[in-house]
Design an enzyme around this catalytic site. Structure first.
Site, PDB file in Angstrom:
ATOM      1  N   GLU A 269       0.811  -1.233   0.000  1.00 45.81           N
ATOM      2  CA  GLU A 269       0.000   0.000   0.000  1.00 45.81           C
ATOM      3  C   GLU A 269       0.841   1.280   0.000  1.00 45.81           C
ATOM      4  O   GLU A 269       0.356   2.354   0.315  1.00 45.81           O
ATOM      5  CB  GLU A 269      -1.000   0.091   1.174  1.00 45.81           C
ATOM      6  CG  GLU A 269      -1.751  -1.136   1.615  1.00 45.81           C
ATOM      7  CD  GLU A 269      -2.380  -1.997   0.548  1.00 45.81           C
ATOM      8  OE1 GLU A 269      -1.676  -2.955   0.145  1.00 45.81           O
ATOM      9  OE2 GLU A 269      -3.512  -1.772   0.132  1.00 45.81           O
TER      10      GLU A 269
ATOM     11  N   TYR B 100       3.555   1.947   1.898  1.00 44.83           N
ATOM     12  CA  TYR B 100       4.195   2.297   3.168  1.00 44.83           C
ATOM     13  C   TYR B 100       5.715   2.052   3.095  1.00 44.83           C
ATOM     14  O   TYR B 100       6.234   1.674   2.045  1.00 44.83           O
ATOM     15  CB  TYR B 100       3.563   1.495   4.313  1.00 44.83           C
ATOM     16  CG  TYR B 100       2.122   1.893   4.591  1.00 44.83           C
ATOM     17  CD1 TYR B 100       1.812   3.201   4.975  1.00 44.83           C
ATOM     18  CD2 TYR B 100       1.082   0.992   4.456  1.00 44.83           C
ATOM     19  CE1 TYR B 100       0.487   3.578   5.229  1.00 44.83           C
ATOM     20  CE2 TYR B 100      -0.250   1.362   4.709  1.00 44.83           C
ATOM     21  CZ  TYR B 100      -0.525   2.656   5.092  1.00 44.83           C
ATOM     22  OH  TYR B 100      -1.819   3.032   5.334  1.00 44.83           O
TER      23      TYR B 100
ATOM     24  N   ARG C  45       2.728  -8.999   3.912  1.00 41.55           N
ATOM     25  CA  ARG C  45       1.800  -8.390   2.937  1.00 41.55           C
ATOM     26  C   ARG C  45       2.621  -7.770   1.822  1.00 41.55           C
ATOM     27  O   ARG C  45       3.379  -6.813   2.041  1.00 41.55           O
ATOM     28  CB  ARG C  45       0.944  -7.323   3.649  1.00 41.55           C
ATOM     29  CG  ARG C  45      -0.112  -6.721   2.757  1.00 41.55           C
ATOM     30  CD  ARG C  45      -1.498  -7.101   3.204  1.00 41.55           C
ATOM     31  NE  ARG C  45      -2.508  -6.594   2.285  1.00 41.55           N
ATOM     32  CZ  ARG C  45      -3.395  -5.669   2.591  1.00 41.55           C
ATOM     33  NH1 ARG C  45      -3.403  -5.138   3.805  1.00 41.55           N
ATOM     34  NH2 ARG C  45      -4.294  -5.279   1.710  1.00 41.55           N
TER      35      ARG C  45
ATOM     36  N   HIS D  23      -1.492   3.881  -1.686  1.00 42.11           N
ATOM     37  CA  HIS D  23      -2.560   4.818  -1.325  1.00 42.11           C
ATOM     38  C   HIS D  23      -2.625   6.008  -2.284  1.00 42.11           C
ATOM     39  O   HIS D  23      -3.670   6.609  -2.453  1.00 42.11           O
ATOM     40  CB  HIS D  23      -2.405   5.313   0.110  1.00 42.11           C
ATOM     41  CG  HIS D  23      -2.803   4.269   1.126  1.00 42.11           C
ATOM     42  ND1 HIS D  23      -3.921   3.485   0.973  1.00 42.11           N
ATOM     43  CD2 HIS D  23      -2.231   3.881   2.288  1.00 42.11           C
ATOM     44  CE1 HIS D  23      -4.022   2.651   2.006  1.00 42.11           C
ATOM     45  NE2 HIS D  23      -3.009   2.870   2.812  1.00 42.11           N
TER      46      HIS D  23
ATOM     47  N   CYS E 257     -19.139   0.953   0.841  1.00 42.84           N
ATOM     48  CA  CYS E 257     -19.396   2.393   0.704  1.00 42.84           C
ATOM     49  C   CYS E 257     -18.286   3.239   1.331  1.00 42.84           C
ATOM     50  O   CYS E 257     -18.148   4.425   0.998  1.00 42.84           O
ATOM     51  CB  CYS E 257     -20.732   2.724   1.366  1.00 42.84           C
ATOM     52  SG  CYS E 257     -20.728   2.409   3.153  1.00 42.84           S
TER      53      CYS E 257
ATOM     54  N   GLN F 192     -18.273   4.686   3.992  1.00 40.91           N
ATOM     55  CA  GLN F 192     -18.787   5.881   4.667  1.00 40.91           C
ATOM     56  C   GLN F 192     -18.540   5.905   6.170  1.00 40.91           C
ATOM     57  O   GLN F 192     -18.305   6.969   6.729  1.00 40.91           O
ATOM     58  CB  GLN F 192     -20.290   6.022   4.392  1.00 40.91           C
ATOM     59  CG  GLN F 192     -20.595   6.480   2.997  1.00 40.91           C
ATOM     60  CD  GLN F 192     -22.085   6.507   2.700  1.00 40.91           C
ATOM     61  OE1 GLN F 192     -22.530   5.856   1.781  1.00 40.91           O
ATOM     62  NE2 GLN F 192     -22.853   7.245   3.470  1.00 40.91           N
TER      63      GLN F 192
END
Ligand code: FAD
Ligand code: NAP
Ligand code: SF4
Length: 689
Positions: free
Chosen positions: A169, A171, A219, A257, A347, A349
């Site tokens: 990701e 990092y 990962r 990201h 979502c 959210q």
């Protein structure tokens, strides 16, 4: 393999040599905010224990920094001392008491750290952080490795079954791997062998420190989704090296990201990246390496997981948000009750968006997530003597949440819905290309209404006298909203429609469209109108990958090529009165995706307009204070998406008649309403009655 299970691959135990996982579900690491600070350990223990009880094979915690330089933000959760390790005992004991296993994720954010002490291989600021990192010296690199090792030893001391080394990701570890973030000339930069030394040393030294009987998940970023990301050969070389260094399991990371390609949003097809793990698995098996691989991203139902495993894409599946949405996911799947699963609709959210707002993560469809110890959300059964007859008016998200939670507690519940189906506005949301998942929430509630014994009255628009005569102890008004009439001259013309006409009633829309209002619904209507019917890329992986420019990483570094969107089905102009960028109020982690998707379809976005009038030729607008020299936006249809107003006519007469009446969802407050608030409010009211 569990032959009697509907999902035999999912429920096959996995023997790791020194320990066995009871099934193939790994609960992926999610930052919930419970990791930060000392006061959340009891809540975190309850949160993970519930997921362990729910049957998860291996839980991975949210990320813990191994040291201050690795903090995601100031004072982020850190595991660096024995004192800190002792505090984790309550978590590991709770999980083990439920028969679960749990690993701690070690996360060093490197230049993504939202804090001034962040470090990186080179002093190159990330496009998503205001902080320029400090370049690590060779001694500094060595210090970071020692911090990883210390953190892993402490995790073992704290009772964890393993650790996950976060190497994807974008990092710190990822930053060492690629040249655009690693421009070092010492032994940690230059040739790939040098750039990959950091993860290999970390895994090797962690293995030496923790012994053989401790899980190390690595990962690995298999698809960076950034220009100049790792090549496929490099990713495979790294996988081989970390396996040799002592990793027990390799997990899949997709996308840095800072990548401009969505990887977990609801518009991403289910299981969209399983092929990447499959490619890696084949490459490793061809070299005789049998290390189990985990695949991840947008796996949210057991049949999706089962198909992925059956096709040999991976040995385990990682699900994170689906276990926020339903802690019982695994047990329900195992018992053949998949229709009872409260599905994650991706979502973002209440989970990721909250994290980015420094709020505790929870879940839109499950407000208890992360709040397991909160009394106001506890659905305790009511004694016989306190059982009430309750009428709930409206079967949108608010009414569904309230009705099912009230019935679960033991009340007699009558749910009245004017439409012929449950769902309220979700019946429009689920028709938007890329929001098909919203239909799962309605499937869940339809089942839940039956299980809890709610008496559902469809096609029944109730009025106040009927409710008063009904003799209910309480009435819950969840009657939602009506679209706001923006009062534009000419809006009664045949060429003007509301979003309800378009989405629910299927009214014909011309080839050129102007949309009045650029809130969530305006954006969704634009997406609906530019997509040819039956061509949602979310339901067609190949089309989606082409649309966003995702390619085989073996053919291009990072797996990114030019996006090739399908042509827009209509010419759409999206308008708002506020000046500035459109879509500012959309979700923190998804707004950019909606904007990018519409830009790909050449949707024109115009802010700062005054709506003057609508004529058969189109919509006349002016700009700013001077309301002269109007501009005609030529179009065949104008669609009004100008917000909503509460629909609560029943409230005053019911209250006047002395009926105990409660307002929830849009009926209570339409401004800034979303399904998160509607479901949360319905659940809390039900817990209190
Ligand atoms: P509603 O969903 O409006 O339900 C009210 C129900 O009450 C209706 O079914 C209505 O028929 C019924 N009713 C009204 N009066 C009576 C009566 N007298 N008798 C019987 N029944 C009655 N929210 C999000 O959080 N995320 C999203 O991504 C999202 N996308 C959306 C996309 C679209 C296209 C739309 C239209 C909405 C979207 N929303 C989204 C908003 C979300 O759907 C609403 O916030 C939510 O539905 C509000 O729930 P509610 O129960 O208060 O009201
Ligand atoms: P909204 O987000 O409040 O947007 C309303 C839009 O209408 C704004 O662009 C507003 O902008 C405009 N408007 C308001 N009053 C107007 C008037 N009198 N005349 C002309 N334009 C006017 O509401 P919504 O789009 O109707 O969505 C309803 C709710 O559903 C939202 O609160 C949202 O949270 C939820 N939803 C969420 C998503 C999501 O992806 N999370 C998607 C869809 C819906 P100006 O005032 O600048 O013109
Ligand atoms: Fe899934 Fe949305 Fe819940 Fe997050 S908030 S877990 S994305 S349903």
């Amino acid at each position: 393999m569990a032959a009697t299970s509907p999902y035999p691959h999912l429920f096959a135990p996995l023997d790791l040599g020194f320990t066995t996982l009871k099934n193939r579900v790994l609960m992926g690491s999610m930052h919930t905010g419970l990791e930060d600070g000392r006061r959340h350990f009891a809540a975190m223990a309850a949160f993970f224990a519930e997921r362990a009880r729910g049957g998860v094979g291996l839980i991975v915690t949210g990320g813990y920094a191994p040291n201050i330089e690795g903090w995601a933000k100031p004072f982020a959760g850190t595991l660096g001392t024995s004192g800190a390790a002792r505090r984790h005992r309550v978590v590991t004991d709770a999980v083990h008491a439920e028969g679960g296993k749990i690993a701690l994720q070690i996360l060093h954010t490197g230049r993504y750290g939202y804090q001034p002490l962040c470090v990186a291989p080179s002093r190159i600021q990330s496009p998503i952080s205001p902080f320029a990192p400090r370049e690590l010296t060779s001694a500094g690199v060595e210090r970071q490795i020692r911090a990883f090792v210390r953190c892993a030893k402490l995790a073992r001391e704290a009772g964890y079954d393993g650790v996950e080394v976060m190497g994807s990701e974008g990092y710190l570890i990822n930053q060492f791997l690629v040249t655009h973030t690693n421009q070092r000339t010492d032994a940690w930069g230059g040739a790939y062998e040098n750039r990959m030394r950091l993860p290999v040393e970390i895994v090797q030294r962690v293995r030496e420190a923790v012994g053989r009987d401790f899980i190390i998940v690595y990962r690995l970023s298999m698809l960076d989704l950034i220009p100049d990301g790792s090549s496929w050969d490099e990713a495979v070389t790294l996988a081989v090296a970390v396996e040799r260094a002592g990793a027990t399991i390799i997990n899949t990371g997709i996308g840095w990201h800072e990548a401009r390609i969505p990887t977990i949003a609801t518009s991403v097809p289910r299981g969209a990246f399983a092929w990447v793990t499959q490619k890696m698995r084949k490459a490793l098996r061809a070299r005789g390496l049998l290390i189990p691989l985990v695949t991840s991203n947008r796996i949210n139902m057991p049949e999706v997981a089962e198909a992925i495993l059956a096709e040999g894409c991976a040995d385990l599946v990682s699900m994170a948000r689906p276990l926020l949405a339903d802690a019982e996911f695994v047990n329900k799947a195992h018992a053949g009750r998949r229709d009872e699963i409260n599905t994650c609709i991706a979502c973002n959210q209440a989970c990721l968006d909250h994290t980015f707002q420094a709020r505790l993560a929870t879940c839109l469809v499950n407000p208890r997530a992360g709040h397991e110890t909160e009394r106001a959300l506890r659905l305790t059964p009511v004694p016989m003597t306190r059982r009430k007859r309750v009428a709930v008016v409206g079967a949108g998200p608010a009414g569904l949440a309230a009705a099912t939670a009230l019935a679960e507690r033991g009340h007699e519940v009558h749910l009245f819905e004017a439409a012929s189906e449950i769902g309220g506005q979700f019946n429009m949301a689920r028709r938007i290309p890329g929001k098909e998942e919203f239909g799962e929430t309605l499937r869940y509630y339809a089942r839940r209404l039956g299980l809890t014994g709610v008496q559902l009255h469809l096609s029944r628009r109730v009025a106040a006298p009927e409710l008063i005569a009904g003799g209910f102890d309480e009435v819950v008004l969840a009657s939602g909203v009506r679209p706001r009439d923006p009062q534009i001259a000419g809006s009664d013309g045949a060429n003007v429609l509301s979003y309800v006409d378009v989405l629910l009633h299927g009214r014909a829309v011309g080839a050129r469209v102007a949309i009045v209002g650029a809130g969530g619904i305006g954006f969704d209507v634009a997406e609906f109108l530019v997509t040819a019917p039956g061509h949602s890329p979310t339901l067609n992986l190949h089309a989606w990958l082409t649309e966003w420019g995702v390619a085989d990483p073996a053919s291009v570094r990072g797996g990114v090529v030019r996006a090739q969107p399908a042509p827009a089905a209509r010419q759409v102009t999206l308008l708002q009165r506020k000046p500035g960028k459109l879509g500012k109020g959309l979700g923190k982690t998804t707004g950019w995706i909606h904007r990018a998707a519409l830009q790909m379809k050449q949707v024109e976005m115009i802010g700062g307009v005054n709506y003057e009038r609508i004529t058969p030729q189109g919509l006349f607008v002016t700009y700013g204070e001077q309301r002269r020299d109007g501009q005609l936006i030529e179009c065949d249809t104008v669609v009004l998406c100008a917000g909503q107003e509460p629909l609560r006519e029943l409230f005053a007469p019911l209250r006047a008649a002395g009926v105990k009446t409660h307002l929830i969802g849009g009926a209570d407050e339409a401004a800034e309403l979303d399904a998160k608030r509607a479901i949360d409010q319905g659940t809390r009211l039900a817990a209190a009655l």
